[in-house]
Scaffold this active site. Structure first.
Site, short mmCIF file in Angstrom:
data_model
loop_
_atom_site.label_atom_id
_atom_site.label_comp_id
_atom_site.label_asym_id
_atom_site.label_seq_id
_atom_site.Cartn_x
_atom_site.Cartn_y
_atom_site.Cartn_z
N TYR A 106 21.99 34.64 54.85
CA TYR A 106 23.43 34.74 55.08
C TYR A 106 24.04 33.35 55.27
CZ TYR A 106 27.87 36.65 56.78
OH TYR A 106 29.21 36.97 56.93
N ASN B 276 35.27 38.74 47.88
CA ASN B 276 35.17 39.05 49.31
C ASN B 276 33.96 39.92 49.66
OD1 ASN B 276 36.39 39.72 52.11
ND2 ASN B 276 36.22 41.72 51.12
N THR C 23 35.98 44.21 62.18
CA THR C 23 35.80 45.16 61.08
C THR C 23 34.60 46.04 61.42
OG1 THR C 23 34.33 43.70 59.84
CG2 THR C 23 36.69 43.46 59.41
N ASP D 229 34.88 48.07 44.77
CA ASP D 229 33.92 48.24 45.87
C ASP D 229 32.72 49.04 45.38
OD1 ASP D 229 34.53 47.85 49.16
OD2 ASP D 229 32.80 49.09 48.64
N LYS E 240 26.49 31.62 52.45
CA LYS E 240 27.89 31.36 52.81
C LYS E 240 28.18 29.86 52.69
CE LYS E 240 29.54 35.50 53.73
NZ LYS E 240 30.51 36.14 52.84
N ASP F 109 29.31 47.30 42.01
CA ASP F 109 28.34 46.68 42.93
C ASP F 109 28.22 45.22 42.51
OD1 ASP F 109 26.12 45.69 44.21
OD2 ASP F 109 24.79 47.35 43.63
N VAL F 110 28.62 44.29 43.38
CA VAL F 110 28.60 42.88 42.97
C VAL F 110 27.17 42.32 42.85
CG1 VAL F 110 30.92 42.41 43.85
CG2 VAL F 110 28.92 41.91 45.30
N1 NAD Z 1 33.54 40.71 60.05
C1 NAD Z 1 33.26 39.46 60.33
O1 NAD Z 1 33.13 39.10 61.52
C2 NAD Z 1 33.06 38.45 59.24
C3 NAD Z 1 32.90 37.10 59.61
C4 NAD Z 1 32.73 36.15 58.63
C5 NAD Z 1 32.71 36.51 57.30
N2 NAD Z 1 32.86 37.82 56.95
C6 NAD Z 1 32.81 38.13 55.51
O2 NAD Z 1 33.96 38.84 55.14
C7 NAD Z 1 33.69 39.66 54.01
C8 NAD Z 1 34.22 41.06 54.28
O3 NAD Z 1 33.58 41.57 55.42
P1 NAD Z 1 34.24 42.66 56.38
O4 NAD Z 1 33.98 42.23 57.76
O5 NAD Z 1 35.61 42.97 55.95
O6 NAD Z 1 33.23 43.86 56.09
P2 NAD Z 1 33.36 45.43 55.87
O7 NAD Z 1 31.98 45.93 56.05
O8 NAD Z 1 34.49 46.01 56.68
O9 NAD Z 1 33.78 45.53 54.33
C9 NAD Z 1 32.96 45.06 53.33
C10 NAD Z 1 33.21 45.87 52.07
O10 NAD Z 1 32.41 45.30 51.04
C11 NAD Z 1 31.75 46.35 50.36
N3 NAD Z 1 30.50 45.87 49.79
C12 NAD Z 1 29.38 45.52 50.45
N4 NAD Z 1 28.41 45.17 49.57
C13 NAD Z 1 28.96 45.28 48.33
C14 NAD Z 1 28.48 45.10 47.02
N5 NAD Z 1 27.22 44.73 46.78
N6 NAD Z 1 29.33 45.31 45.99
C15 NAD Z 1 30.60 45.70 46.19
N7 NAD Z 1 31.10 45.92 47.43
C16 NAD Z 1 30.30 45.73 48.47
C17 NAD Z 1 31.53 47.44 51.39
O11 NAD Z 1 31.35 48.71 50.79
C18 NAD Z 1 32.81 47.33 52.22
O12 NAD Z 1 33.81 48.18 51.71
C19 NAD Z 1 32.18 39.59 53.79
O13 NAD Z 1 31.90 38.68 52.75
C20 NAD Z 1 31.66 39.03 55.12
O14 NAD Z 1 30.45 38.33 54.98
C21 NAD Z 1 33.05 38.80 57.88
#
Ligand code: NAD
Length: 251
Positions: free
Chosen positions: A157, A92, A191, A40, A161, A66-67
Site C-alpha cells: 500500500y 480513485n 469512509t 466500480d 501510493k 475491475d481496475v
Molecule cells: N479512507 C481513507 O482514510 C483513505 C485515506 C487515504 C487514501 N484513500 C484512498 O482513497 C481511495 C478511495 O477510498 P475510500 O476511502 O473512498 O474507499 P471506499 O471503500 O469507500 O470506496 C472504494 C471504492 O472502490 C471500489 N473498488 C475497490 N477495488 C476496486 C477495483 N479493483 N476495481 C474497481 N473498483 C474498486 C470499491 O468497490 C468501492 O466502491 C482509495 O484509493 C484509497 O486508497 C482513502
C-alpha cells in the site's frame, strides 16, 4: 453551488465511484454540470450512484470495471470515449491497506491500474490546454499520506501510493501536451473502510495527532480532486495535494 469553471456536459470517468471519496466526487461533479461515468467493481453500487445523479437532474452512467483487469479498463475506456470525448479522469479505485495481498499483486492493482487507465484515456485525446483559466484535459489520482509520510503496515500500500505520486510527476513533466496531472493524498477519511478504526487505540492515537481533531468527510477530499481538475487550477501540474487536517505537519 460552487462554480469551478467546468463546461457543462464535459465528460468525466471516476473509478471506485460506488462508495466513499469516489461516490462524493461523482455526485459533486454532476452537480457542477459534468456528465459522469461511474466505474466500480461493484456494479450495483455504481448503478445506485448513477441513479441518484440522474434522479437529481444530472447525467451519469455506470460501468462495472475491475481496475485489476487491465483489458477491461482498456475496453471500458474505448467505450467511454466512443460516447464522446472524456475530458477528465479520476483514478480513485483501490483496495484497503488491510487486505492480504502480495507486494507484486498490490502494486499491480493500485499503481499499474492508474497507469493503464491513464494510457487508455490519453489514447482518446482528451483535449489539453495550457492557456490560463482554460478548460483542458486533466487527471487526478487518489494517493495517500501512506505514500508521502506515514509508514503503514502493508508494504504494497505505501509503496504503490508513493508510486502514484512519482508517476503523476512523470506525466506532468513529459505528457503535458496531452493533459495536466495531479494527485490528492488524503489522511484519514470517514469512509466505510475506516469503520471502527477511529475507536481503536491506534485510531485514537492518530486522531490525537491531527490538528483538526477529526477525520475528513469524503466530500472534503472530493472537492480537492475536482478543484485540481478544474480550469481554476489551470497552472497546477505535477503536485500532490495533501488533504489531512494537518496530520503531516505534526509528524
Ligand atoms: N479512507 C481513507 O482514510 C483513505 C485515506 C487515504 C487514501 N484513500 C484512498 O482513497 C481511495 C478511495 O477510498 P475510500 O476511502 O473512498 O474507499 P471506499 O471503500 O469507500 O470506496 C472504494 C471504492 O472502490 C471500489 N473498488 C475497490 N477495488 C476496486 C477495483 N479493483 N476495481 C474497481 N473498483 C474498486 C470499491 O468497490 C468501492 O466502491 C482509495 O484509493 C484509497 O486508497 C482513502
Amino acid at each position: 453551488m460552487a462554480d469551478l469553471g467546468f463546461t457543462p456536459g464535459d465528460r468525466i470517468v471516476i473509478t471506485g465511484a460506488a462508495s466513499g471519496i469516489g461516490r462524493c466526487a461523482a455526485v459533486r461533479a454532476a452537480e457542477l454540470g459534468l456528465a459522469v461515468e461511474a466505474w466500480d467493481l461493484n456494479l450495483e453500487g455504481a448503478e445506485s450512484v448513477a441513479a441518484e445523479i440522474n434522479d437529481a437532474g444530472g447525467r451519469a452512467l455506470a460501468r462495472g470495471v475491475d481496475v485489476g483487469d487491465y483489458p477491461a479498463i482498456e475496453q471500458a475506456m474505448q467505450a467511454a470515449h466512443a460516447e464522446g470525448r472524456v475530458r477528465y479522469l479520476v483514478n480513485n479505485a483501490g483496495p484497503p491497506s488491510y487486505l492480504d495481498m502480495s507486494f507484486d499483486e498490490g502494486v499491480r492493482l493500485v499503481l499499474g491500474s492508474v497507469r493503464t487507465a491513464t494510457d487508455a484515456w490519453l489514447a482518446g485525446e482528451p483535449g489539453a490546454s495550457s492557456e490560463p483559466g482554460a478548460v483542458g484535459a486533466a487527471m487526478c489520482a487518489t494517493a495517500s499520506v501512506a505514500g508521502t509520510m506515514v509508514g503503514t503496515g502493508s508494504n504494497w500500500y505505501s509503496a504503490a501510493k508513493a508510486g502514484i505520486t512519482g508517476y503523476v510527476r512523470h506525466l506532468a513533466a513529459y505528457r503535458t501536451a496531452e493533459a495536466r496531472y495531479n494527485a490528492v493524498a488524503p489522511g484519514m477519511v470517514g469512509t466505510p473502510r475506516l469503520a471502527g478504526f477511529t475507536a481503536s487505540d491506534l485510531g485514537q492515537d492518530i486522531l490525537d495527532r491531527i490538528p483538526l481533531g477529526r477525520v475528513a468527510e469524503p466530500d472534503e477530499i472530493a472537492w480537492a480532486v475536482l478543484f485540481s481538475l478544474s480550469p481554476l487550477a489551470s497552472y497546477l501540474n505535477g503536485q500532490v495535494l495533501v488533504v489531512d487536517g494537518g496530520w503531516s505537519i505534526t509528524q
